[in-house]
Design a protein around this motif. Structure first.
Motif, PDB file in Angstrom:
ATOM      1  N   LEU A   1       0.801  -1.225   0.000  1.00  0.00           N
ATOM      2  CA  LEU A   1       0.000   0.000   0.000  1.00  0.00           C
ATOM      3  C   LEU A   1       0.837   1.280   0.000  1.00  0.00           C
ATOM      4  O   LEU A   1       0.536   2.202  -0.765  1.00  0.00           O
ATOM      5  N   PRO A   2       1.907   1.391   0.781  1.00  0.00           N
ATOM      6  CA  PRO A   2       2.706   2.626   0.711  1.00  0.00           C
ATOM      7  C   PRO A   2       3.268   2.900  -0.688  1.00  0.00           C
ATOM      8  O   PRO A   2       3.283   4.049  -1.139  1.00  0.00           O
ATOM      9  N   ALA A   3       3.691   1.869  -1.398  1.00  0.00           N
ATOM     10  CA  ALA A   3       4.208   2.064  -2.765  1.00  0.00           C
ATOM     11  C   ALA A   3       3.095   2.516  -3.698  1.00  0.00           C
ATOM     12  O   ALA A   3       3.321   3.359  -4.577  1.00  0.00           O
ATOM     13  N   ILE A   4       1.901   1.986  -3.521  1.00  0.00           N
ATOM     14  CA  ILE A   4       0.761   2.411  -4.339  1.00  0.00           C
ATOM     15  C   ILE A   4       0.432   3.872  -4.061  1.00  0.00           C
ATOM     16  O   ILE A   4       0.163   4.649  -4.972  1.00  0.00           O
ATOM     17  N   GLU A   5       0.472   4.273  -2.785  1.00  0.00           N
ATOM     18  CA  GLU A   5       0.183   5.667  -2.424  1.00  0.00           C
ATOM     19  C   GLU A   5       1.210   6.615  -3.036  1.00  0.00           C
ATOM     20  O   GLU A   5       0.853   7.683  -3.541  1.00  0.00           O
ATOM     21  N   ILE A   6       2.478   6.241  -3.010  1.00  0.00           N
ATOM     22  CA  ILE A   6       3.525   7.079  -3.617  1.00  0.00           C
ATOM     23  C   ILE A   6       3.308   7.177  -5.124  1.00  0.00           C
ATOM     24  O   ILE A   6       3.369   8.263  -5.710  1.00  0.00           O
ATOM     25  N   TRP A   7       3.046   6.045  -5.767  1.00  0.00           N
ATOM     26  CA  TRP A   7       2.801   6.043  -7.208  1.00  0.00           C
ATOM     27  C   TRP A   7       1.589   6.910  -7.538  1.00  0.00           C
ATOM     28  O   TRP A   7       1.611   7.697  -8.493  1.00  0.00           O
ATOM     29  N   ALA A   8       0.510   6.778  -6.739  1.00  0.00           N
ATOM     30  CA  ALA A   8      -0.698   7.564  -6.994  1.00  0.00           C
ATOM     31  C   ALA A   8      -0.399   9.058  -6.940  1.00  0.00           C
ATOM     32  O   ALA A   8      -0.841   9.818  -7.802  1.00  0.00           O
ATOM     33  N   ALA A   9       0.353   9.483  -5.948  1.00  0.00           N
ATOM     34  CA  ALA A   9       0.722  10.903  -5.851  1.00  0.00           C
ATOM     35  C   ALA A   9       1.574  11.316  -7.052  1.00  0.00           C
ATOM     36  O   ALA A   9       1.388  12.405  -7.604  1.00  0.00           O
ATOM     37  N   ASP A  10       2.478  10.445  -7.476  1.00  0.00           N
ATOM     38  CA  ASP A  10       3.342  10.747  -8.619  1.00  0.00           C
ATOM     39  C   ASP A  10       2.561  10.933  -9.918  1.00  0.00           C
ATOM     40  O   ASP A  10       3.001  11.664 -10.808  1.00  0.00           O
ATOM     41  N   VAL A  11       1.408  10.261 -10.058  1.00  0.00           N
ATOM     42  CA  VAL A  11       0.612  10.401 -11.286  1.00  0.00           C
ATOM     43  C   VAL A  11      -0.525  11.408 -11.112  1.00  0.00           C
ATOM     44  O   VAL A  11      -1.433  11.465 -11.921  1.00  0.00           O
ATOM     45  N   GLY A  12      -0.452  12.225 -10.043  1.00  0.00           N
ATOM     46  CA  GLY A  12      -1.378  13.337  -9.889  1.00  0.00           C
ATOM     47  C   GLY A  12      -2.636  13.066  -9.089  1.00  0.00           C
ATOM     48  O   GLY A  12      -3.570  13.867  -9.134  1.00  0.00           O
ATOM     49  N   CYS A  13      -2.676  11.988  -8.347  1.00  0.00           N
ATOM     50  CA  CYS A  13      -3.871  11.683  -7.548  1.00  0.00           C
ATOM     51  C   CYS A  13      -3.856  12.468  -6.239  1.00  0.00           C
ATOM     52  O   CYS A  13      -2.805  12.642  -5.626  1.00  0.00           O
ATOM     53  N   GLN A  14      -5.042  12.896  -5.822  1.00  0.00           N
ATOM     54  CA  GLN A  14      -5.193  13.565  -4.541  1.00  0.00           C
ATOM     55  C   GLN A  14      -5.638  12.603  -3.450  1.00  0.00           C
ATOM     56  O   GLN A  14      -5.617  12.952  -2.272  1.00  0.00           O
ATOM     57  N   SER A  15      -6.056  11.411  -3.825  1.00  0.00           N
ATOM     58  CA  SER A  15      -6.492  10.457  -2.815  1.00  0.00           C
ATOM     59  C   SER A  15      -6.370   9.027  -3.338  1.00  0.00           C
ATOM     60  O   SER A  15      -6.213   8.807  -4.536  1.00  0.00           O
ATOM     61  N   VAL A  16      -6.434   8.095  -2.399  1.00  0.00           N
ATOM     62  CA  VAL A  16      -6.497   6.669  -2.710  1.00  0.00           C
ATOM     63  C   VAL A  16      -7.794   6.154  -2.106  1.00  0.00           C
ATOM     64  O   VAL A  16      -8.108   6.439  -0.950  1.00  0.00           O
TER      65      VAL A  16
END
Length: 87
Positions: free
Chosen positions: A40-55
């Protein structure tokens, strides 16, 4: 992966809402919850890197106990349709 045994699968999708972008973890499977949560932490970092504001995590209410820092914001209701309703 544990040798030749797959222990966890996590599938995400990117959702573009009107005012924000979210990464939704909409499918998880496996017999090792800890292995799933380790990613989950890697997914959260990736999500932020692609412009996501939330998971977002879709699933049963019990997931809220396993995911500190997340809050339950929705419940999905489903009705099975019988043959007469499908016409």
């Amino acid at each position: 992966e544990d040798g030749d045994r797959l222990v966890a699968v996590l599938i995400t999708e990117l959702i573009n809402y009107h005012k924000k972008r979210a990464c939704r973890l909409f499918l998880s499977a496996g017999d090792d919850l800890a292995a799933m949560l380790d990613h989950l932490p890697a997914i959260e970092i990736w999500a932020a890197d692609v412009g996501c504001q939330s998971v977002e995590v879709g699933g049963r209410p019990g997931w809220s106990r396993a995911l500190p820092g997340y809050r339950m914001t929705a419940v999905i209701l489903e009705k099975e349709l019988d043959q007469a309703e499908r016409r």
